[in-house]
Design a protein around this motif. Structure first.
Motif, short mmCIF file in Angstrom:
data_model
loop_
_atom_site.label_atom_id
_atom_site.label_comp_id
_atom_site.label_asym_id
_atom_site.label_seq_id
_atom_site.Cartn_x
_atom_site.Cartn_y
_atom_site.Cartn_z
N ASN A 87 19.83 8.83 -55.38
CA ASN A 87 19.55 7.77 -56.35
C ASN A 87 18.20 8.01 -57.01
N LEU A 88 18.23 8.41 -58.27
CA LEU A 88 16.99 8.70 -59.01
C LEU A 88 16.61 7.55 -59.94
N THR A 89 17.25 6.41 -59.74
CA THR A 89 16.93 5.20 -60.51
C THR A 89 15.61 4.64 -60.01
N ASN A 90 14.76 4.22 -60.92
CA ASN A 90 13.48 3.63 -60.50
C ASN A 90 13.72 2.37 -59.68
N GLY A 91 13.00 2.24 -58.58
CA GLY A 91 13.14 1.04 -57.76
C GLY A 91 12.01 0.90 -56.77
N THR A 92 12.09 -0.14 -55.94
CA THR A 92 11.02 -0.37 -54.96
C THR A 92 11.43 0.25 -53.62
N PRO A 93 10.43 0.42 -52.73
CA PRO A 93 10.75 0.95 -51.40
C PRO A 93 11.81 0.10 -50.68
N GLN A 94 11.68 -1.23 -50.77
CA GLN A 94 12.63 -2.09 -50.05
C GLN A 94 14.04 -1.97 -50.64
N GLN A 95 14.12 -1.84 -51.96
CA GLN A 95 15.45 -1.66 -52.57
C GLN A 95 16.10 -0.37 -52.04
N ALA A 96 15.29 0.67 -51.85
CA ALA A 96 15.84 1.94 -51.34
C ALA A 96 16.30 1.77 -49.90
N ARG A 97 15.52 1.05 -49.10
CA ARG A 97 15.91 0.85 -47.69
C ARG A 97 17.20 0.03 -47.62
N ASP A 98 17.30 -0.99 -48.46
CA ASP A 98 18.51 -1.82 -48.46
C ASP A 98 19.73 -1.00 -48.89
N LEU A 99 19.51 -0.13 -49.88
CA LEU A 99 20.63 0.69 -50.36
C LEU A 99 21.06 1.67 -49.26
N TYR A 153 10.04 16.56 -50.43
CA TYR A 153 10.65 15.65 -49.45
C TYR A 153 9.52 14.96 -48.70
N VAL A 154 9.47 13.62 -48.73
CA VAL A 154 8.30 12.93 -48.18
C VAL A 154 8.58 12.15 -46.89
N GLY A 155 9.82 12.14 -46.40
CA GLY A 155 10.04 11.51 -45.10
C GLY A 155 11.41 10.88 -44.95
N THR A 156 11.74 10.55 -43.71
CA THR A 156 13.08 10.01 -43.43
C THR A 156 13.21 8.53 -43.82
N ASP A 157 12.09 7.80 -43.88
CA ASP A 157 12.15 6.41 -44.36
C ASP A 157 12.61 6.46 -45.82
N PRO A 158 13.79 5.87 -46.12
CA PRO A 158 14.33 5.98 -47.48
C PRO A 158 13.40 5.39 -48.55
N GLY A 159 12.48 4.49 -48.12
CA GLY A 159 11.60 3.84 -49.08
C GLY A 159 10.41 4.69 -49.52
N LEU A 160 10.18 5.81 -48.84
CA LEU A 160 8.93 6.54 -49.12
C LEU A 160 8.88 7.18 -50.51
N ALA A 161 10.02 7.71 -50.97
CA ALA A 161 9.99 8.36 -52.30
C ALA A 161 9.61 7.33 -53.36
N ALA A 162 10.20 6.12 -53.24
CA ALA A 162 9.86 5.07 -54.21
C ALA A 162 8.39 4.69 -54.08
N LEU A 163 7.87 4.69 -52.86
CA LEU A 163 6.46 4.32 -52.67
C LEU A 163 5.54 5.35 -53.33
N TYR A 164 5.85 6.64 -53.15
CA TYR A 164 5.05 7.67 -53.82
C TYR A 164 5.16 7.52 -55.34
N ASP A 165 6.39 7.33 -55.80
CA ASP A 165 6.65 7.20 -57.23
C ASP A 165 5.87 6.03 -57.82
N ILE A 166 6.02 4.86 -57.18
CA ILE A 166 5.36 3.64 -57.69
C ILE A 166 3.84 3.78 -57.61
N SER A 167 3.35 4.46 -56.57
CA SER A 167 1.89 4.66 -56.46
C SER A 167 1.39 5.46 -57.66
N LEU A 168 2.11 6.55 -57.98
CA LEU A 168 1.66 7.36 -59.13
C LEU A 168 1.81 6.59 -60.44
#
Ligand SMILES: NC(=O)c1ccc[n+]([C@@H]2O[C@H](COP(=O)([O-])OP(=O)(O)OC[C@H]3O[C@@H](n4cnc5c(N)ncnc54)[C@H](OP(=O)(O)O)[C@@H]3O)[C@@H](O)[C@H]2O)c1
Length: 288
Positions: A87-99, A153-168
């Motif tokens: 899923n390359l749609t912009n979203g939040t870490p929690q949305q990724a974890r829920d998905l 690849y930034v980690g097994t927590d599904p929310g991490l990619a979104a967290l890196y993305d949103i931070s940048l």
């Protein structure tokens, strides 16, 4: 020669189209689907429904507007079992974890991603993407993902990619809005934005080179007294001039005002002799 993976792309907006084009340029057999009829990149197989598109490939790339559209589209697909959804749609870490949870319940794997590029950069040097979640999915499909840009690849927590993305992106919006304010200021005297642009670029490069790394070091050490050259009290004393000047020039100071509150609070807390980076302590405490 190893056979190329079948890939499906859901969403043919500006970004989804760029992703599909990059796959096709590398000869990946690509099936595409878009909610409303849209011309597909040459060579793609166009599916009539999202379900048909998902059935065509084990690897499904999703690039839709937002999390709501992703949930709507996946809700319309009966069979997801055995699929790897990227899923390359912009979203939040929690949305990724829920998905990830929702997909696990449907026997599908999620690799969530964040794209650090605009569409013309996809497949070009300079583009990079974050991924988190299923490590095995990342390892299996890395050659496909590398088609889009450099893969991190930034980690097994599904929310991490979104967290890196949103931070940048958070850093980027601060910078873009700062530049926009600078153009409004200079424009108030009739100076064209393009006259300021090279000077602003030079200034931003000079200020970010070194500053970002030094700030990170201070934050990681929790020590804001290292190598202070522009102490916070001095900066807090000058800052009201930014707001006053905007008001004098008839420019809205609404972007600037919240920053003054943070500087003033940090000085009032006794940190005036330290670096600006210490403001991070106020941000970390927000809502606690
Ligand atoms: N463009 C960029 O610079 C950029 C950079 C990094 C990340 N991204 C992210 O990439 C994602 C896609 O961006 P984009 O530039 O491709 O946006 P876009 O051009 O506006 O396209 C949006 C896509 O989402 C679809 N969509 C919207 N609501 C939907 C729904 N309820 N059900 C099904 N499909 C729906 C649209 O379908 P229709 O054609 O039917 O409306 C279209 O395919 C976004 O999350 C964005 O934040 C974009």
């Amino acid at each position: 020669m190893a056979e190329k993976s079948q890939v499906t792309v859901l969403g043919l907006g500006a970004m989804g189209t760029a992703l599909a084009e990059a796959l096709l340029a590398q000869n990946y057999p690509t099936t595409v689907w878009n909610r409303s009829p849209k011309s597909a990149p040459a060579g793609a197989v166009v599916a009539a429904t999202a379900a048909e598109a998902v059935a065509a490939s084990r690897l499904v790339i999703i690039c839709l507007l937002d999390d709501k559209s992703v949930l709507e589209v996946l809700g319309s697909v009966d069979e997801l079992a055995g699929r790897v959804l990227v899923n390359l749609t912009n979203g939040t870490p929690q949305q990724a974890r829920d998905l990830a949870e929702l997909l696990a319940d449907r026997d599908a794997d999620l690799l969530d991603g964040g794209i650090m590029a605009v569409p013309p950069m996809i497949g070009q040097p300079g583009a990079f993407l974050f991924y988190s979640g299923s490590r095995s999915a990342f390892d299996t499909y890395r050659p496909v993902l590398d088609t889009f840009g450099e893969s991190h690849y930034v980690g097994t927590d599904p929310g991490l990619a979104a967290l890196y993305d949103i931070s940048l992106l958070s850093g980027m919006y601060g910078m873009f809005m700062g530049a926009t304010h600078a153009f409004a200021m200079i424009g108030s005297a009739g100076v064209p934005a393009k006259a300021l642009a090279p000077l602003l670029t030079q200034w931003v490069i000079a200020m970010t080179t070194g500053f970002i790394g030094a700030t990170a070091e201070q934050i990681d050490q929790g020590d804001y007294t290292l190598n202070v050259v522009s102490n916070l009290a001095m900066q807090a004393a000058a800052y009201p001039n930014l707001i006053r000047a905007a008001e004098e020039q008839g420019v809205s100071a609404e972007l600037l005002v919240p920053l003054q509150r943070l500087l003033d609070r940090r000085v009032a807390d006794g940190h005036g002799h330290e670096n600006l980076a210490g403001v991070v302590e106020l941000l970390k405490k927000a809502g606690k």
